[in-house]
Structure formats: C-alpha cells, structure tokens
Design a protein around this motif. Structure first.
Motif, PDB file in Angstrom:
ATOM      1  N   LEU A  93      37.157  73.057   6.894  1.00 36.02           N
ATOM      2  CA  LEU A  93      37.279  74.004   7.996  1.00 36.02           C
ATOM      3  C   LEU A  93      36.798  73.381   9.304  1.00 36.02           C
ATOM      4  N   SER A  94      35.704  72.630   9.245  1.00 32.24           N
ATOM      5  CA  SER A  94      35.193  71.964  10.455  1.00 32.24           C
ATOM      6  C   SER A  94      36.219  70.979  11.014  1.00 32.24           C
ATOM      7  N   ASN A  95      36.814  70.189  10.135  1.00 29.23           N
ATOM      8  CA  ASN A  95      37.844  69.249  10.582  1.00 29.23           C
ATOM      9  C   ASN A  95      39.005  69.974  11.251  1.00 29.23           C
ATOM     10  N   ARG A  96      39.425  71.071  10.644  1.00 32.17           N
ATOM     11  CA  ARG A  96      40.560  71.837  11.171  1.00 32.17           C
ATOM     12  C   ARG A  96      40.230  72.446  12.535  1.00 32.17           C
ATOM     13  N   ILE A  97      39.050  73.039  12.653  1.00 30.44           N
ATOM     14  CA  ILE A  97      38.653  73.664  13.913  1.00 30.44           C
ATOM     15  C   ILE A  97      38.603  72.635  15.036  1.00 30.44           C
ATOM     16  N   LEU A  98      37.967  71.497  14.766  1.00 40.00           N
ATOM     17  CA  LEU A  98      37.800  70.480  15.797  1.00 40.00           C
ATOM     18  C   LEU A  98      39.129  69.839  16.186  1.00 40.00           C
ATOM     19  N   ALA A  99      40.065  69.777  15.228  1.00 42.53           N
ATOM     20  CA  ALA A  99      41.351  69.139  15.496  1.00 42.53           C
ATOM     21  C   ALA A  99      42.341  70.055  16.216  1.00 42.53           C
ATOM     22  N   THR A 100      42.197  71.362  16.059  1.00 45.04           N
ATOM     23  CA  THR A 100      43.233  72.278  16.566  1.00 45.04           C
ATOM     24  C   THR A 100      42.743  73.269  17.611  1.00 45.04           C
ATOM     25  N   THR A 101      41.440  73.285  17.915  1.00 41.21           N
ATOM     26  CA  THR A 101      40.919  74.227  18.903  1.00 41.21           C
ATOM     27  C   THR A 101      39.950  73.497  19.836  1.00 41.21           C
ATOM     28  N   ASP A 102      39.450  74.228  20.823  1.00 39.54           N
ATOM     29  CA  ASP A 102      38.397  73.677  21.690  1.00 39.54           C
ATOM     30  C   ASP A 102      37.039  74.295  21.344  1.00 39.54           C
ATOM     31  N   TRP A 103      36.906  74.865  20.136  1.00 38.28           N
ATOM     32  CA  TRP A 103      35.675  75.530  19.720  1.00 38.28           C
ATOM     33  C   TRP A 103      34.584  74.509  19.380  1.00 38.28           C
ATOM     34  N   GLU A 104      33.353  74.976  19.413  1.00 41.46           N
ATOM     35  CA  GLU A 104      32.216  74.189  18.964  1.00 41.46           C
ATOM     36  C   GLU A 104      31.810  74.643  17.569  1.00 41.46           C
ATOM     37  N   VAL A 105      31.399  73.682  16.745  1.00 42.91           N
ATOM     38  CA  VAL A 105      30.952  73.979  15.384  1.00 42.91           C
ATOM     39  C   VAL A 105      29.478  73.609  15.254  1.00 42.91           C
ATOM     40  N   TYR A 106      28.680  74.589  14.834  1.00 40.59           N
ATOM     41  CA  TYR A 106      27.279  74.360  14.504  1.00 40.59           C
ATOM     42  C   TYR A 106      27.153  74.482  12.993  1.00 40.59           C
ATOM     43  N   GLY A 107      26.640  73.439  12.351  1.00 37.54           N
ATOM     44  CA  GLY A 107      26.593  73.444  10.895  1.00 37.54           C
ATOM     45  C   GLY A 107      25.233  73.094  10.338  1.00 37.54           C
TER      46      GLY A 107
END
Length: 256
Positions: free
Chosen positions: A17-31
């Motif tokens: 999911l992190s890979n997908r979010i970072l590749a297709t959106t401008d969102w930030e991921v905190y994990g």
C-alpha cells in the motif's frame, strides 16, 4: 496534501500500500513497525516517514500521529492459525486490546479509520449465499481456541460500528481472505505458525516435507480430497478446452 498513518507498515498489506500511495498520489505516509526489511527501498523517500516501534509500547507516538494524519490504518495483528491454537490470549491481546486505543483515538480526533477485519468473522454460516447485512455469524465451541481470532475481529467490527452509530466515526471495514502475492513470506525458511497458509504449503512442497494443516485431525484425508478435486477440475478444464477447440474449428471451416 493528505497524510496516511499505517501501523504495521512493514507487513504484506502495509508495504504494498505504501508503494502504491507514493507512486500514484502526492500523499505522505507515516509508518510504524518493529521491522523494516520489506520497506528498505522506501526509507529514503521524501514523503515516507518511518518509525521503528511497537503499538503496545509507543502509545504516545501513535496517538500523536493519529491526531496528525487524515487516514488511519491499524494493520498490526496476529493472523496465523498456529498461534490461535497455542496462544489464544496473545491473539486477543494484540488483535483487540492493543488496537482498541487506536480506534478510540480515531474517534477522538475525527479521523477516517480503515480497519482490516477478516473473512473469518463469517464463521460457519449455513446460508447458501452469504449476505453480510443479514446472514448469521456462527463460531465454533468455546473449547476450540482457534475461534478467538474470528471472535476478536468480529468484536472489533461491532465496536467500530457502534462508534460510527453513536459518535459518527468515519470508518471503512475490509475483510480479506487469504492473501497471495509478492513479498508475502519466504518459502525457503520453515516458519510454522508465523507465515501464511499458502506460503507454508508451498514451503512444505519445496522442502519435500509432509503438508501440515494446523488444527485438523484428519489432515491426510483432507489433502487427498483436495488432490482428487484438483485432478477432477483439471480434467474438466481440459475437456472443456478440447470442446471449445472443436467448436472453433467447426465455426471457422467454411472460411478456409
């Protein structure tokens, strides 16, 4: 810019999911996770923020980031049948008790909660066609500890639904069956009880071991039955393929 908190980010769902979010959106991921071997390629990404920790210990970090982020995904859980059978209390403590404060923090700060339930909450429903809104959820007897996973997840589903009804919690529940895909588990290392069922089966085959089914007394009968069904389905598939091929030749013959 949307901020997403993924607890258990190094897991199968979390790292994909992190890979997908970072590749297709401008969102930030905190994990957060206790390990990071699946996400090493993300650690240097400018929109990926990783903290090595434990949701049962680093509770202040968790609450702070629930408050900070827009969408909360608590993916930390025990989902291995061997643990259900041998350590049922550990399953309840992590899957329900440790996740409950995260759910309550999402309520407190008005966040969108996306919670991973499980298909096991459906239990042994006798309906010919399952209806998630109407069908009964039937679990096994108390003296079969493997049902504690299903009950823990179902109880959390009901609590989340209750918060949605009483406190307007914005939530999404999803109920996966067995996951299959790249990065699931390694088949080359025996990890009975800590890897998924498909990985364990394939690992047994690769290592030339007997296939072990956790919690089944008649495992040999079950495996033989599956093999017979596989052979029958495979033969049916071949017969259908030959039939379609003959039909195709008959259809094409006048044009040749």
């Amino acid at each position: 810019m949307k901020k997403v908190l993924i607890l258990g980010v190094n897991g199968f769902i979390g790292h994909h999911l992190s890979n997908r979010i970072l590749a297709t959106t401008d969102w930030e991921v905190y994990g957060m996770d206790m390990n990071s071997e699946r996400i090493t390629d993300l650690l240097g990404h400018e929109r990926f923020h990783f903290f090595e920790g434990d949701i049962t210990i680093n509770k202040e970090w968790v609450e702070y980031h629930v408050k900070k982020c827009d969408v909360i995904l608590p993916l930390v859980a025990i989902a291995t049948p061997a643990t259900y059978v041998k350590q049922p209390l550990r399953v309840f403590e992590l899957d329900f008790e440790a996740n409950l404060p995260i759910v309550r923090a999402a309520v407190k700060y008005g966040k969108h909660l996306v919670f991973p339930s499980t298909s096991e909450v459906y239990g042994m429903c006798h309906d010919g066609e399952f209806d998630p809104e109407e069908s009964e959820l039937i679990c096994g007897p108390i003296n079969m500890p493997r049902w504690i996973y299903s009950c823990s997840k179902q109880l959390m589903d009901r609590v989340i639904w209750g918060y949605g009804m009483q406190d307007n919690l914005n939530f999404t529940l999803f109920r996966p069956f067995n996951w299959i895909g790249a990065g699931l588990d390694s088949i080359h290392t025996p990890k009975e009880g800590s890897s998924r069922v498909v990985t364990q089966f394939l690992g047994h085959i690769v290592r030339g071991e007997n296939i072990s089914l956790v919690g089944w007394r008649a495992s040999e009968t079950r495996v033989h039955l599956c093999r017979r069904r596989y052979r029958r389905a495979n033969e049916d598939h071949r017969q259908q393929g030959r039939h379609r091929h003959r039909q195709d030749l008959q259809h094409r013959q006048p044009d040749q």
